[in-house]
Structure formats: structure tokens, C-alpha cells
Write an enzyme that holds these catalytic residues in place. Structure first.
Site, PDB file in Angstrom:
ATOM      1  N   LYS A  19      99.018   3.066  93.704  1.00 26.33           N
ATOM      2  CA  LYS A  19      97.694   2.448  93.764  1.00 26.33           C
ATOM      3  C   LYS A  19      97.811   1.095  94.446  1.00 26.33           C
ATOM      4  O   LYS A  19      98.496   0.192  93.945  1.00 26.33           O
ATOM      5  CB  LYS A  19      97.141   2.258  92.351  1.00 26.33           C
ATOM      6  CG  LYS A  19      96.877   3.560  91.623  1.00 26.33           C
ATOM      7  CD  LYS A  19      95.489   4.080  91.952  1.00 26.33           C
ATOM      8  CE  LYS A  19      95.077   5.165  90.959  1.00 26.33           C
ATOM      9  NZ  LYS A  19      93.670   5.568  91.184  1.00 26.33           N
ATOM     10  N   ASP A  47      96.719   5.397  97.224  1.00 28.05           N
ATOM     11  CA  ASP A  47      95.291   5.275  96.882  1.00 28.05           C
ATOM     12  C   ASP A  47      94.893   3.808  96.975  1.00 28.05           C
ATOM     13  O   ASP A  47      95.356   2.979  96.186  1.00 28.05           O
ATOM     14  CB  ASP A  47      95.042   5.799  95.467  1.00 28.05           C
ATOM     15  CG  ASP A  47      93.552   5.855  95.127  1.00 28.05           C
ATOM     16  OD1 ASP A  47      92.731   5.426  95.952  1.00 28.05           O
ATOM     17  OD2 ASP A  47      93.229   6.348  94.027  1.00 28.05           O
ATOM     18  N   GLU A  73      94.343   7.718 100.261  1.00 25.34           N
ATOM     19  CA  GLU A  73      93.105   8.032  99.546  1.00 25.34           C
ATOM     20  C   GLU A  73      92.146   6.855  99.614  1.00 25.34           C
ATOM     21  O   GLU A  73      92.537   5.719  99.329  1.00 25.34           O
ATOM     22  CB  GLU A  73      93.467   8.356  98.091  1.00 25.34           C
ATOM     23  CG  GLU A  73      92.312   8.728  97.217  1.00 25.34           C
ATOM     24  CD  GLU A  73      92.796   9.201  95.844  1.00 25.34           C
ATOM     25  OE1 GLU A  73      93.935   9.704  95.740  1.00 25.34           O
ATOM     26  OE2 GLU A  73      92.042   9.048  94.879  1.00 25.34           O
ATOM     27  N   ASP A  98      87.725  10.126  98.056  1.00 26.65           N
ATOM     28  CA  ASP A  98      87.615  10.198  96.599  1.00 26.65           C
ATOM     29  C   ASP A  98      86.250   9.665  96.165  1.00 26.65           C
ATOM     30  O   ASP A  98      85.335  10.438  95.906  1.00 26.65           O
ATOM     31  CB  ASP A  98      88.758   9.417  95.948  1.00 26.65           C
ATOM     32  CG  ASP A  98      88.765   9.563  94.440  1.00 26.65           C
ATOM     33  OD1 ASP A  98      88.017  10.406  93.913  1.00 26.65           O
ATOM     34  OD2 ASP A  98      89.527   8.837  93.762  1.00 26.65           O
ATOM     35  N   LYS A 122      86.570  15.598  91.517  1.00 25.21           N
ATOM     36  CA  LYS A 122      86.844  15.360  90.103  1.00 25.21           C
ATOM     37  C   LYS A 122      85.792  16.091  89.296  1.00 25.21           C
ATOM     38  O   LYS A 122      84.614  15.741  89.327  1.00 25.21           O
ATOM     39  CB  LYS A 122      86.799  13.866  89.803  1.00 25.21           C
ATOM     40  CG  LYS A 122      87.944  13.109  90.446  1.00 25.21           C
ATOM     41  CD  LYS A 122      87.873  11.635  90.136  1.00 25.21           C
ATOM     42  CE  LYS A 122      89.059  10.914  90.747  1.00 25.21           C
ATOM     43  NZ  LYS A 122      88.853   9.468  90.793  1.00 25.21           N
TER      44      LYS A 122
HETATM   45 MG   LIG Z   1      91.234   7.539  93.790  1.00 23.72          MG
END
Ligand SMILES: [Mg+2]
Length: 129
Positions: A19, A47, A73, A98, A122
Site C-alpha cells: 500500500k 495499491d 491499483e 478499484d 468488491k
Molecule cells: Mg484498493
């Protein structure tokens, strides 16, 4: 981050999602440390959580080892589909959308505009099965 990555690799993980997106200079340092520690022994998924500008994303993505990075991402703002298309065309690294995906309409919009290579769906955000 590199120490945490090292622990995970010693547990047997060979694909890590990292991240980033707070600060592009710091992100490049983190990437360099992780690459220095593992080289091509692991694959990375990055991400950025919309954290970069187009310029920062292009700078970061142009430094990536394309063999080791599976995708980046959501590098930039969720609604900047033109920017995502620009990065796809110029950065040479696949992009996973995303936060840009909210349901069928936004997914279709991303596909039609060529703004992403992959869509992260998701289920909990899309109302479940
Ligand atoms: Mg994400």
C-alpha cells in the site's frame, strides 16, 4: 515496510500487495528497499489508493520493473478515467481499477474508455451476490 515484507516472504508468501500513495518520493524509497531485498524472488501488487497525481503516478510507474510488478491499483483519483487511460498508454504497467468501480455502469465506463486492465469487484460494496 521492507522488514514486514521480509517476514512475509520468510513465511512463504511470494506475491505481496504493498500500500503506497502517501508521498511519491517515500514510495520510491520503499520500492527500492523491497526490490533490493528480494529482487525478482517475489511479485508485487501496488495499491496507491488514489494517492498520486498523474505526474507522480507516471514518475513512479516508469521506475517499476515490469517483470516483477503485476499491476498498480488505483494510482490516481477514481473519477479521472482520462488520466487512467493516459497512464495505461504511457506507463507500461497494467492498471487495476478499484475505487473507480461502483457497479455495472462504472465498470462499463472504465471498459469503454480503456481506463483499466483489470477491475476489482468488491462484492460487499456491490451489494453481495
Ligand atoms: Mg484498493
Amino acid at each position: 515496510m521492507a522488514k514486514k515484507a521480509s517476514n512475509l516472504v520468510s513465511e512463504g508468501f511470494n506475491v505481496l500487495k504493498i500500500k503506497l500513495g502517501e508521498n511519491v518520493d517515500l514510495d520510491l524509497e520503499r520500492l527500492e528497499e523491497i526490490n533490493g531485498a528480494f529482487g525478482d524472488r517475489i511479485k508485487l501488487r501496488i495499491d496507491a489508493n488514489q494517492g498520486w497525481s498523474r505526474t507522480e503516478a507516471l514518475l513512479f510507474m516508469s521506475q517499476l520493473d515490469r517483470e516483477n510488478v503485476q499491476f498498480v491499483e488505483q494510482p490516481i483519483a477514481a473519477d479521472d478515467l482520462e488520466g487512467m487511460r493516459y497512464l495505461r498508454d504511457n506507463a507500461g504497467v497494467p492498471i487495476l481499477a478499484d475505487e473507480s468501480v461502483h457497479g455495472p455502469e462504472s465498470a462499463l465506463g472504465l471498459i469503454r474508455r480503456g481506463a483499466a486492465d483489470f477491475l476489482n469487484i468488491k462484492l460487499s460494496k456491490c451489494g453481495g451476490f
